[in-house]
Design a protein around this motif. Structure first.
Motif, PDB file in Angstrom:
ATOM      1  N   MET A   1       0.837  -1.192   0.000  1.00  0.00           N
ATOM      2  CA  MET A   1       0.000   0.000   0.000  1.00  0.00           C
ATOM      3  C   MET A   1       0.880   1.252   0.000  1.00  0.00           C
ATOM      4  O   MET A   1       1.873   1.315   0.693  1.00  0.00           O
ATOM      5  N   LYS A   2       0.485   2.234  -0.783  1.00  0.00           N
ATOM      6  CA  LYS A   2       1.280   3.446  -0.950  1.00  0.00           C
ATOM      7  C   LYS A   2       1.269   4.297   0.313  1.00  0.00           C
ATOM      8  O   LYS A   2       0.245   4.489   0.956  1.00  0.00           O
ATOM      9  N   SER A   3       2.442   4.845   0.658  1.00  0.00           N
ATOM     10  CA  SER A   3       2.544   5.760   1.798  1.00  0.00           C
ATOM     11  C   SER A   3       2.193   7.168   1.352  1.00  0.00           C
ATOM     12  O   SER A   3       2.680   7.651   0.327  1.00  0.00           O
ATOM     13  N   ILE A   4       1.332   7.823   2.123  1.00  0.00           N
ATOM     14  CA  ILE A   4       0.941   9.189   1.790  1.00  0.00           C
ATOM     15  C   ILE A   4       1.777  10.209   2.556  1.00  0.00           C
ATOM     16  O   ILE A   4       1.946  11.351   2.151  1.00  0.00           O
ATOM     17  N   LEU A   5       2.339   9.762   3.703  1.00  0.00           N
ATOM     18  CA  LEU A   5       3.172  10.625   4.541  1.00  0.00           C
ATOM     19  C   LEU A   5       4.291   9.779   5.123  1.00  0.00           C
ATOM     20  O   LEU A   5       4.043   8.673   5.613  1.00  0.00           O
ATOM     21  N   THR A   6       5.524  10.274   5.049  1.00  0.00           N
ATOM     22  CA  THR A   6       6.672   9.544   5.585  1.00  0.00           C
ATOM     23  C   THR A   6       7.506  10.481   6.450  1.00  0.00           C
ATOM     24  O   THR A   6       7.876  11.573   6.018  1.00  0.00           O
ATOM     25  N   VAL A   7       7.783  10.045   7.670  1.00  0.00           N
ATOM     26  CA  VAL A   7       8.624  10.804   8.594  1.00  0.00           C
ATOM     27  C   VAL A   7       9.935  10.048   8.768  1.00  0.00           C
ATOM     28  O   VAL A   7       9.932   8.863   9.098  1.00  0.00           O
ATOM     29  N   LYS A   8      11.054  10.728   8.494  1.00  0.00           N
ATOM     30  CA  LYS A   8      12.378  10.098   8.575  1.00  0.00           C
ATOM     31  C   LYS A   8      13.306  10.886   9.487  1.00  0.00           C
ATOM     32  O   LYS A   8      13.476  12.097   9.308  1.00  0.00           O
ATOM     33  N   ASP A   9      13.889  10.188  10.443  1.00  0.00           N
ATOM     34  CA  ASP A   9      14.911  10.753  11.329  1.00  0.00           C
ATOM     35  C   ASP A   9      14.504  12.125  11.862  1.00  0.00           C
ATOM     36  O   ASP A   9      15.266  13.094  11.793  1.00  0.00           O
ATOM     37  N   LEU A  10      13.292  12.207  12.410  1.00  0.00           N
ATOM     38  CA  LEU A  10      12.785  13.467  12.946  1.00  0.00           C
ATOM     39  C   LEU A  10      13.397  13.741  14.319  1.00  0.00           C
ATOM     40  O   LEU A  10      13.293  12.920  15.233  1.00  0.00           O
ATOM     41  N   ASN A  11      14.057  14.879  14.436  1.00  0.00           N
ATOM     42  CA  ASN A  11      14.667  15.302  15.698  1.00  0.00           C
ATOM     43  C   ASN A  11      14.208  16.723  16.008  1.00  0.00           C
ATOM     44  O   ASN A  11      14.367  17.628  15.180  1.00  0.00           O
ATOM     45  N   ILE A  12      13.629  16.898  17.196  1.00  0.00           N
ATOM     46  CA  ILE A  12      13.107  18.205  17.590  1.00  0.00           C
ATOM     47  C   ILE A  12      13.601  18.549  18.984  1.00  0.00           C
ATOM     48  O   ILE A  12      13.562  17.711  19.895  1.00  0.00           O
ATOM     49  N   SER A  13      14.063  19.769  19.137  1.00  0.00           N
ATOM     50  CA  SER A  13      14.530  20.233  20.450  1.00  0.00           C
ATOM     51  C   SER A  13      13.803  21.503  20.853  1.00  0.00           C
ATOM     52  O   SER A  13      13.340  22.274  19.994  1.00  0.00           O
ATOM     53  N   PHE A  14      13.707  21.719  22.182  1.00  0.00           N
ATOM     54  CA  PHE A  14      13.165  22.954  22.733  1.00  0.00           C
ATOM     55  C   PHE A  14      14.256  23.616  23.560  1.00  0.00           C
ATOM     56  O   PHE A  14      14.882  22.970  24.401  1.00  0.00           O
ATOM     57  N   ASN A  15      14.475  24.892  23.306  1.00  0.00           N
ATOM     58  CA  ASN A  15      15.476  25.642  24.055  1.00  0.00           C
ATOM     59  C   ASN A  15      14.807  26.290  25.260  1.00  0.00           C
ATOM     60  O   ASN A  15      13.918  27.129  25.121  1.00  0.00           O
ATOM     61  N   THR A  16      15.202  25.874  26.454  1.00  0.00           N
ATOM     62  CA  THR A  16      14.626  26.377  27.690  1.00  0.00           C
ATOM     63  C   THR A  16      15.710  27.034  28.547  1.00  0.00           C
ATOM     64  O   THR A  16      16.899  26.946  28.234  1.00  0.00           O
ATOM     65  N   TYR A  17      15.287  27.674  29.651  1.00  0.00           N
ATOM     66  CA  TYR A  17      16.252  28.292  30.558  1.00  0.00           C
ATOM     67  C   TYR A  17      17.172  27.237  31.177  1.00  0.00           C
ATOM     68  O   TYR A  17      18.327  27.512  31.495  1.00  0.00           O
ATOM     69  N   ALA A  18      16.645  26.019  31.314  1.00  0.00           N
ATOM     70  CA  ALA A  18      17.449  24.951  31.912  1.00  0.00           C
ATOM     71  C   ALA A  18      18.404  24.309  30.907  1.00  0.00           C
ATOM     72  O   ALA A  18      19.352  23.631  31.302  1.00  0.00           O
ATOM     73  N   GLY A  19      18.150  24.512  29.616  1.00  0.00           N
ATOM     74  CA  GLY A  19      18.982  23.911  28.587  1.00  0.00           C
ATOM     75  C   GLY A  19      18.152  23.362  27.440  1.00  0.00           C
ATOM     76  O   GLY A  19      16.958  23.663  27.318  1.00  0.00           O
TER      77      GLY A  19
END
Length: 351
Positions: A1-19
Motif C-alpha cells: 500500500m502506498k505511503s501518503i506521509l513519511t517521517v524520517k529521522d525526525l529530531n526536535i529540540s526545545f530551548n529552555t532556561y534549563a537547557g
C-alpha cells in the motif's frame, strides 16, 4: 500500500532556561493511504510534538526541527517549507482536530461562518457555496437541526456537539491526512463512543488517512489499523493492532497493556509502570526505558537498541529480541488480560 506521509529521522529540540530539551529523537514512521495509525504512550512521550511538527505548529521562539529531519508529503519535505507555503497545506491537505474543541472555535463567530472559512480560502468557494457546503458537513457529522444551529455560536453547543463541529471544519476541504490529537479525552464515555464511530464512518466516506494520538489503548483497539508506541521521544514498537495487542515485544508495551483496567479481571489492584519517564534535558545512555524495565540487561544501560524485525509489519526496539538475549515471556498480567477479555483486542471480531 502506498505511503501518503513519511517521517524520517525526525529530531526536535526545545530551548529552555534549563537547557536543550531533546523532545523527539530520531522518529521514523509512515502513514499509508486510507489507514488509521494510532500513536500511543504516556504523557511526555512526544506524541503531540511529533504531529504538531507535521503541521508546523510548534512555537518558533523556542523549538527547532533539526537539520536532516524529513517530513515527506506530496513530494516535498514539510520541514523545509516556509510559513506561506505551509498555510496552503494546513486545512486543505492536512487537517488537525485538537483535544478541546473550545480552543479551536472562535467564540465570537457563528459556526456556519467558521466551517465556511477554509472553503472560501482554500477552495475559492463563494460565500453562498461555502455556507451550503457547511450545512452539508453539519448533516454529515450528525448534528441535529443543522439549518437552525448553523447560525448559532460555540457556547450554545454541548462538548460532544462542539467536537462534531470541529470535525466538520477539519473535513471541509477533504484533506488527505487528518491528525486527531486525543479528540475524545475531554468527553464522557457515551459521547466518546459516538465520536469514534463518526470518525470511522467518515473515513470510509472521504477516504482520508488518519493519525490518531491517544494514551487510551481501549480506543486504539477500536479505531486503528496500525499502532506506533512512543517512549522518551522515540518510537519503540510499531505493528498492526493485532500484533501489538496479541504479540507485544517491548517491555514498555507490556506495561501499557498490563495497566489497562478490565471489568472481567479479578485483580486486587491496578498495575502501574514503576518510575517516571526520562528527563530529556539529559537523555539517558542506552535504552531510555531501562531504569523502569524489570527485564533490563547490562547492555540496556550502555547501548540504545536498534529496531528488530518481528514480522513484515512488526518492529520493536528492545535487546530482548537479539538472538543472544535470554528468552523472556510477556508478564502474566498481559496474558491474563488477553485471556479474560476475548475479542476485545481482535479488530476482526474474532475471539
Amino acid at each position: 500500500m502506498k505511503s501518503i506521509l513519511t517521517v524520517k529521522d525526525l529530531n526536535i529540540s526545545f530551548n529552555t532556561y534549563a537547557g536543550e530539551v531533546k523532545a523527539i529523537r530520531g522518529v521514523n514512521f509512515d502513514l499509508k493511504k486510507g489507514e488509521t495509525l494510532a500513536i500511543v504512550g504516556e504523557s511526555g512521550s512526544g506524541k503531540s510534538v511529533t504531529t504538531k511538527s507535521i503541521m508546523r505548529l510548534l512555537p518558533k521562539s523556542n523549538s527547532e526541527i533539526k537539520k536532516g529531519s524529513q517530513i515527506l508529503f506530496d513530494g516535498r519535505n514539510l520541514a523545509d517549507l516556509s510559513d506561506k507555503e505551509m498555510q496552503k497545506i494546513r486545512g486543505r491537505d492536512i487537517s488537525m482536530i485538537f483535544q478541546d474543541p473550545m480552543t479551536s472555535l472562535n467564540p465570537t463567530m457563528k459556526i456556519g461562518k467558521q466551517i465556511a472559512e477554509p472553503l472560501i480560502k482554500h477552495q475559492k468557494f463563494s460565500k453562498k457555496q461555502a455556507m451550503e457546503r457547511a450545512l452539508e458537513l453539519l448533516k454529515l457529522v450528525g448534528l441535529p437541526q443543522p439549518e437552525r444551529r448553523i447560525k448559532q455560536y460555540p457556547h450554545q453547543f454541548s462538548g460532544g456537539q462542539r467536537q462534531r463541529i470541529v470535525i466538520a471544519i477539519a473535513l471541509a476541504c477533504n484533506p488527505q491526512v487528518l491528525i486527531a490529537d486525543e479528540p475524545t479525552t475531554a468527553l464522557d464515555v457515551t459521547i466518546q463512543a459516538q465520536i469514534l464511530d463518526l470518525m470511522k464512518n467518515l473515513q470510509k466516506k472521504i477516504d482520508t488517512s488518519i493519525i490518531f494520538i491517544t494514551h487510551d489503548l481501549g480506543v486504539v483497539a477500536n479505531v486503528a489499523d496500525r499502532v506506533a508506541v512512543m517512549y522518551g521521544g522515540r518510537i519503540v514498537e510499531v505493528g498492526t493492532v493485532d500484533e501489538i495487542f496479541y504479540n507485544p515485544q517491548h517491555p514498555y508495551t507490556w506495561g501499557l497493556i498490563s495497566s489497562m483496567p478490565s471489568i472481567d479481571a479479578n485483580d486486587d489492584e491496578l498495575f502501574v509502570i514503576p518510575g517516571s519517564p526520562p528527563d530529556l534535558l539529559n537523555p539517558p545512555k542506552g535504552d531510555a526505558f531501562a531504569v523502569r524495565n524489570r527485564y533490563a540487561m547490562a547492555i540496556d544501560m550502555e547501548e540504545e537498541p536498534p529496531m528488530f524485525q518481528v514480522s513484515e509489519t512488526h518492529y520493536a526496539a528492545t535487546w530482548l529480541l537479539h538472538p543472544d538475549a535470554p528468552k523472556v515471556e510477556p508478564p502474566e498480567a498481559v496474558k491474563r488480560r488477553q485471556r479474560k477479555t476475548p475479542g476485545v483486542y481482535n479488530t476482526k471480531g474474532e475471539e
